[in-house]
Design a protein around this motif. Structure first.
Motif, PDB file in Angstrom:
ATOM      1  N   ARG A 157       0.756  -3.501  -6.166  1.00  0.00           N
ATOM      2  CA  ARG A 157       0.418  -4.066  -7.478  1.00  0.00           C
ATOM      3  C   ARG A 157       0.224  -5.575  -7.404  1.00  0.00           C
ATOM      4  O   ARG A 157      -0.409  -6.163  -8.261  1.00  0.00           O
ATOM      5  N   HIS A 158       0.822  -6.202  -6.400  1.00  0.00           N
ATOM      6  CA  HIS A 158       0.772  -7.664  -6.325  1.00  0.00           C
ATOM      7  C   HIS A 158      -0.569  -8.169  -5.802  1.00  0.00           C
ATOM      8  O   HIS A 158      -1.167  -7.533  -4.929  1.00  0.00           O
ATOM      9  N   ASP A 210       9.335  -4.389   0.324  1.00  0.00           N
ATOM     10  CA  ASP A 210       9.764  -2.994   0.509  1.00  0.00           C
ATOM     11  C   ASP A 210       8.584  -2.036   0.669  1.00  0.00           C
ATOM     12  O   ASP A 210       8.733  -0.829   0.502  1.00  0.00           O
ATOM     13  N   THR A 247       5.063   3.359   3.982  1.00  0.00           N
ATOM     14  CA  THR A 247       5.224   3.710   2.560  1.00  0.00           C
ATOM     15  C   THR A 247       3.865   3.868   1.875  1.00  0.00           C
ATOM     16  O   THR A 247       3.694   4.761   1.040  1.00  0.00           O
ATOM     17  N   GLU A 283       2.513   7.526   0.119  1.00  0.00           N
ATOM     18  CA  GLU A 283       2.049   7.650  -1.270  1.00  0.00           C
ATOM     19  C   GLU A 283       0.583   8.121  -1.328  1.00  0.00           C
ATOM     20  O   GLU A 283       0.225   8.957  -2.155  1.00  0.00           O
ATOM     21  N   ARG A 328       0.565  11.818  -0.444  1.00  0.00           N
ATOM     22  CA  ARG A 328       1.061  12.676  -1.535  1.00  0.00           C
ATOM     23  C   ARG A 328      -0.042  12.909  -2.564  1.00  0.00           C
ATOM     24  O   ARG A 328      -0.165  14.001  -3.120  1.00  0.00           O
ATOM     25  N   MET A 349       0.099  -7.773 -10.651  1.00  0.00           N
ATOM     26  CA  MET A 349       1.096  -8.843 -10.796  1.00  0.00           C
ATOM     27  C   MET A 349       0.690  -9.974  -9.850  1.00  0.00           C
ATOM     28  O   MET A 349       0.684  -9.776  -8.632  1.00  0.00           O
ATOM     29  N   LYS A 392       6.988 -15.540   1.304  1.00  0.00           N
ATOM     30  CA  LYS A 392       8.258 -14.813   1.467  1.00  0.00           C
ATOM     31  C   LYS A 392       7.980 -13.325   1.694  1.00  0.00           C
ATOM     32  O   LYS A 392       8.524 -12.718   2.613  1.00  0.00           O
ATOM     33  N   LEU A 415      14.985  -9.690  -1.949  1.00  0.00           N
ATOM     34  CA  LEU A 415      14.555  -8.962  -3.146  1.00  0.00           C
ATOM     35  C   LEU A 415      15.153  -9.538  -4.428  1.00  0.00           C
ATOM     36  O   LEU A 415      14.794  -9.130  -5.525  1.00  0.00           O
ATOM     37  N   ALA A 416      16.096 -10.479  -4.308  1.00  0.00           N
ATOM     38  CA  ALA A 416      16.816 -10.995  -5.487  1.00  0.00           C
ATOM     39  C   ALA A 416      15.888 -11.743  -6.444  1.00  0.00           C
ATOM     40  O   ALA A 416      14.985 -12.440  -5.987  1.00  0.00           O
ATOM     41  N   GLN A 471      17.082   1.523  -6.798  1.00  0.00           N
ATOM     42  CA  GLN A 471      16.625   0.172  -7.114  1.00  0.00           C
ATOM     43  C   GLN A 471      15.329   0.263  -7.928  1.00  0.00           C
ATOM     44  O   GLN A 471      14.557   1.208  -7.757  1.00  0.00           O
ATOM     45  N   THR A 530      11.790  -1.494  -8.503  1.00  0.00           N
ATOM     46  CA  THR A 530      10.940  -2.451  -7.804  1.00  0.00           C
ATOM     47  C   THR A 530       9.606  -2.602  -8.529  1.00  0.00           C
ATOM     48  O   THR A 530       9.318  -1.842  -9.460  1.00  0.00           O
ATOM     49  N   ASP A 531       8.801  -3.586  -8.117  1.00  0.00           N
ATOM     50  CA  ASP A 531       7.506  -3.884  -8.758  1.00  0.00           C
ATOM     51  C   ASP A 531       7.690  -4.177 -10.238  1.00  0.00           C
ATOM     52  O   ASP A 531       6.843  -3.786 -11.059  1.00  0.00           O
ATOM     53  N   CYS A 532       8.777  -4.835 -10.601  1.00  0.00           N
ATOM     54  CA  CYS A 532       9.044  -5.071 -12.015  1.00  0.00           C
ATOM     55  C   CYS A 532       9.926  -6.305 -12.166  1.00  0.00           C
ATOM     56  O   CYS A 532      10.936  -6.429 -11.470  1.00  0.00           O
ATOM     57  N   ASP A 533       9.532  -7.211 -13.061  1.00  0.00           N
ATOM     58  CA  ASP A 533      10.349  -8.371 -13.393  1.00  0.00           C
ATOM     59  C   ASP A 533      11.646  -7.846 -14.025  1.00  0.00           C
ATOM     60  O   ASP A 533      11.586  -6.996 -14.922  1.00  0.00           O
ATOM     61  N   LEU A 551       9.270   7.652  -9.308  1.00  0.00           N
ATOM     62  CA  LEU A 551       9.891   7.433  -8.000  1.00  0.00           C
ATOM     63  C   LEU A 551       8.806   7.217  -6.952  1.00  0.00           C
ATOM     64  O   LEU A 551       7.847   7.984  -6.882  1.00  0.00           O
ATOM     65  N   GLU A 552       8.962   6.154  -6.171  1.00  0.00           N
ATOM     66  CA  GLU A 552       7.975   5.860  -5.141  1.00  0.00           C
ATOM     67  C   GLU A 552       8.676   5.695  -3.803  1.00  0.00           C
ATOM     68  O   GLU A 552       9.825   5.259  -3.744  1.00  0.00           O
ATOM     69  N   ARG A 564       9.611   3.919  -0.592  1.00  0.00           N
ATOM     70  CA  ARG A 564       9.677   2.504  -0.224  1.00  0.00           C
ATOM     71  C   ARG A 564      10.619   2.298   0.952  1.00  0.00           C
ATOM     72  O   ARG A 564      11.469   3.145   1.251  1.00  0.00           O
ATOM     73  N   LYS A 581      12.508   4.533  -4.658  1.00  0.00           N
ATOM     74  CA  LYS A 581      12.872   3.484  -5.613  1.00  0.00           C
ATOM     75  C   LYS A 581      12.139   3.798  -6.905  1.00  0.00           C
ATOM     76  O   LYS A 581      11.132   4.522  -6.897  1.00  0.00           O
TER      77      LYS A 581
END
Lengths: 349, 133
Positions: A13-14, A47, A52, A56, A59, A331, A340, B72-73, B91, B93-96, B108-109, B111, B127
């Motif tokens: 998405r990024h 991640d 990964t 996806e 699938r 995003m 990073k 990831l923090a 967890q 993820t991909d979300c603020d 669910l994806e 990861r 995740k």
């Protein structure tokens, strides 16, 4: 006849915009936007990796294949130049996640940006020979570009997956042709973080020679002309190269539009023309002919001619469409976050 | 090092393929899978694959994670109820983290969940990501 039973794609998405990268390195964003037709590219978060993305995409291919049980898949081939391990296969993790183990053949393919189409070629050959009922070919990459290098503006991430078989096809493979020579236009030596390339040498003698070589040969072999196709998909290291080669071969902008993703996706390396094919299948009609030609440095091209069947209308919306993944809910990240995410910052253990 | 890779390997069926067990007597589904139904003592069970969508029931935001999750923090850990009623924690993820809400629909994806330093084994699993399509 062998062909595609199910297909799927996955994208991060990024995104990062060309202006954001240019700003850091004091480069002119406009020259990349106009010269290479690149506006932004996908960025994989920490991640997400080739495994990964491959899972996806596969699938989604299984959802569209409908009739295929994971245990019926005889082979999982993953083409990438960013396999997460140097030693340990990507294919076994993908096969395990799909529930396709243990009676299966797994192999990881490498050939710069052509690794995905060679996995497709081998999977097609296996089902055509009758050696197995279904074979899964995946093209996936989280490609690397050295900081400040021209490649950094394009190196992106994504995956396309195709289940090949002989029945319940959504696209028949009518012809294939491969064309390759030893051309040192782009390489990465062992233990090096980033690839190196021959700058302008990656154009005429590399991308254009091989893409045209494979394309002209498959057109001759099939007795077809560019006007006989509804769509065409080419390897897309940037927006400009596929457009130029398409027009020079006699294809039109309208023919390449659905699979011409690089301007906003970037170069997904092994994934580039396979993901372009998924976006094209998303809009194709029964009976449409699709031309596809990959390119991998080092160097070579695999060309395919696909004929879409009636089944496409029943399966295309069983999974999310590629263009939706590309255009919606993205995003944007700044260069620091991108650095990073892509492990470009040296840290203590 | 080797202990981690073996432990990780044992959990592939649930981590990779969301395989749960459903007990015959109670009809209840347990994830991670159990050998015995804690309510009835039943051992007759079948494997079921969980659905891949659900809604967040509750969550917490981790702002000072351990070294393995530092990149990831900040990130959120959520408990979601899947469409079949099974609850699980993962967890987000991909979300603020500020955009996460109770009741938010998630998918669910597959990861990368953690890695054993720069040279050890990579661990994969599920995740939550926002369900936007």
């Amino acid at each position: 006849m062998a062909g595609i039973v199910g297909y799927g794609a996955h994208l991060p998405r990024h995104r990062i915009k060309v202006e954001e990268i240019a700003k850091v390195w004091g480069q002119d964003a406009e020259s990349y936007k106009k010269g290479l037709m690149l506006r932004e590219k996908s960025v994989p978060p920490p991640d997400m990796d080739t495994i990964t993305l491959a899972v996806e995409a596969a699938r989604r291919a299984l959802k569209r294949a409908v009739v295929v049980k994971p245990s019926e898949i005889g082979a999982v081939y993953v083409g990438s130049e960013s396999h997460p391990y140097a030693v340990k296969p990507t294919g076994t993790t993908v096969a395990e996640a799909l529930g396709a183990t243990p009676d299966i053949h797994c192999a990881d393919f490498e050939f710069a940006c052509k690794a995905g189409s060679e996995a497709m070629f081998v999977a097609l050959s296996h089902v055509a020979s009758g050696y197995m009922k279904y074979a899964l070919a995946i093209a996936a990459d989280t490609s690397q570009g050295a900081p400040g290098d021209a490649l950094e503006f394009s190196a992106a991430a994504g995956a396309g997956a195709f289940i090949m078989g002989m029945d319940n096809l959504i696209a028949d493979c009518l012809f294939t042709h491969s064309y390759m020579t030893d051309t040192p236009d782009f390489w990465r030596r062992e233990h090096q973080f980033y690839p190196q390339h021959g700058g302008r040498f990656t154009g005429e003698e590399a991308y254009f020679k091989h893409t045209k070589g494979a394309s002209n040969a498959i057109l001759k072999k099939s007795g077809m002309q560019p006007k006989d196709f509804a769509y065409a998909v080419f390897h897309q290291p940037n927006g400009k190269f596929p457009q130029r080669v398409a027009l020079e071969l006699g294809f039109t902008q309208e023919q390449i539009n659905p699979g011409w993703l690089a301007p906003t996706l970037g170069n997904t390396y092994s994934g580039a023309s396979p993901i372009g094919l998924t976006a094209t299948l998303d809009v194709a009609k029964p009976g449409d002919m699709i031309f596809m030609c990959s390119y991998g440095s080092g160097a070579g091209s695999d060309a395919f001619i696909w004929k879409v069947t009636d089944r496409i209308n029943q399966v295309r919306d069983l999974a999310v469409r590629t263009k939706k993944l590309l255009d919606e809910n993205v995003m944007y990240v700044q260069y620091g976050t991108y650095a990073k995410f892509r492990h470009k910052i040296i840290k203590n253990d | 090092m080797t202990m981690f890779s073996a432990r990780n390997w044992r959990e592939y069926p649930q981590r990779y393929r969301l395989e749960a067990v459903k007990f015959k007597k109670s009809g209840k589904t347990y994830f991670p899978p159990r050998q015995v139904d804690p309510e009835t003592g039943d051992t007759e069970r079948e494997m079921v694959v969980l659905p891949d969508t659900g809604k967040i029931l509750t969550y917490t935001v981790i702002r000072t994670p351990g070294p393995m999750f530092k990149d990831l923090a900040p990130y959120a850990l959520a408990i979601a109820e899947l469409t079949d009623g099974t609850r699980l924690m993962a967890q987000v993820t991909d979300c603020d983290v500020d955009a996460i809400k109770i009741g938010m629909e998630v998918r669910l994806e597959f990861r990368r969940v953690q890695s054993e330093g720069a040279s050890g084994v990579l661990s994969y699993g599920y995740k939550f990501v926002p369900k936007w399509y």
